[in-house]
Design an enzyme around this catalytic site. Structure first.
Site: not given
Length: 345
Positions: A190, A233
């Site tokens: 992430h 991301c």
């Protein structure tokens, strides 16, 4: 005290190398009776540690057992055929004050327009987080990367589910030893605008990750290509497509280098946007990159050509039944001074 001094002098480098197969080195040390059976069982079942903690505990145990044990350990590293085959980087460590072990064989460079490197590929694969969603599909990406870089002649090490501190400690270790003609770091996690997250949710700055490997007079990676691949991301926005209306086509050496030269950084998406990942098939970015490497490397294409094709392929994908609704655009930036060519071994 030469044995203890040699282990201490090379401790960080030895730890980084032996993390590749802790079980093998522990069994070899047990076979040579450098530790007792009780010590072996304790080291085999330490609670609450990752592989780094296991290796650190093992080396500390050997150091505490004295100079003769350390000498025997160093002799084991240099003479055992299984160890030499599994950990070729050990041959480049200075185990005594007077002699340097033979350097590992490296792929030769070409006439100066580029290089055909072999080296180390580190994959940090964060799947299960404490505070974030599980990154289903990331194991597919890790397997694809390991397969393609092994095929390209790299030694591949995979570190799973790392906290921010563990990632930092791992990269500091990998920045020290000799790895060959190139270094590749793949981080699957992430992320947010300028950082990737450890499984504890703490951010690790991308700038700090890259600067861990900047050129110094001591670094064995100075002047060699260092490639970083980030599948994460960089924000929460979803990128949309825009219909194309117009299309245009366009048919002497210094003795020093900048400390941030020779980097190739590839982000799965541009700043502020999400990066798409299928829960079974893996991410658009990693799967496209691996496919383009498989197709382009045997043809002799340089990395910039391969990455441009990857950019184009990912940019054409759709994450919605409505064309142009959910898109992704990877980002490439580099300070490479020469062409970078990877060849299957």
């Amino acid at each position: 005290m030469e044995g203890i001094d040699a282990v201490r002098r090379n401790k960080t480098a030895i730890e980084a190398i032996l993390c590749a197969d802790y079980g093998l080195i522990l069994n070899k040390i047990d076979e040579k009776k450098l530790i007792t059976r009780r010590e072996y069982n304790n080291l085999k079942s330490i609670v609450g540690e990752d592989v780094w903690g296991y290796v650190v505990a093992l080396l500390d145990k050997l150091l505490n057992k004295g100079d003769d044990t350390c000498r025997a350990f160093l002799d084991l590293l240099q003479t055992d055929d299984d160890i030499k085959c599994t950990f070729p980087e050990l041959r480049n460590l200075q185990m005594s004050n007077t002699s340097l072990l033979t350097k590992p064989v490296q792929a030769s460079s070409d006439d100066g327009s580029g290089s055909q490197p072999t080296g180390l590929c580190v994959i940090i694969n964060n799947e299960t987080f404490i505070y974030e969603k599980k990154r289903t599909g990331t194991n597919k990406d890790a397997e694809s990367l390991a397969e393609v870089f092994s095929w390209l002649g790299f030694r591949v090490l995979c570190c799973n589910d790392q906290t921010q501190e563990q990632m930092q400690r791992a990269l500091n270790c990998f920045a020290a030893p000799e790895h060959g003609d190139a270094f590749v770091c793949c981080i699957l996690s992430h992320g947010r605008e300028n950082a990737v997250l450890g499984i504890d949710g703490k951010p690790f700055s991308i700038k700090d990750i890259i600067r861990t490997f900047k050129a110094t007079t001591q670094s064995t990676l100075t002047g060699k290509p260092k490639m970083f691949l980030f599948q994460a991301c960089r924000g929460r926005e979803e990128q949309q497509g825009v219909l194309q209306k117009y299309l245009q086509t366009d048919d002497h050496h210094s003795l020093s280098i900048p400390e941030e030269a020779d980097f190739l950084v590839v982000m799965s998406t541009v700043e502020d946007y999400v990066s798409f990942r299928h829960p079974i098939d893996g991410s658009w970015f990693i799967q496209s990159l691996c496919q383009q490497l498989k197709e382009g490397c045997p043809r002799g294409d340089d990395m910039m050509t391969i990455l441009q094709r990857m950019n184009d392929e990912v940019s054409q994908k759709e994450a919605s039944s409505q064309p142009g609704r959910r898109k992704q655009m990877p980002e490439v930036r580099f300070t490479l001074r020469k062409g970078l060519f990877l060849s299957p071994k």
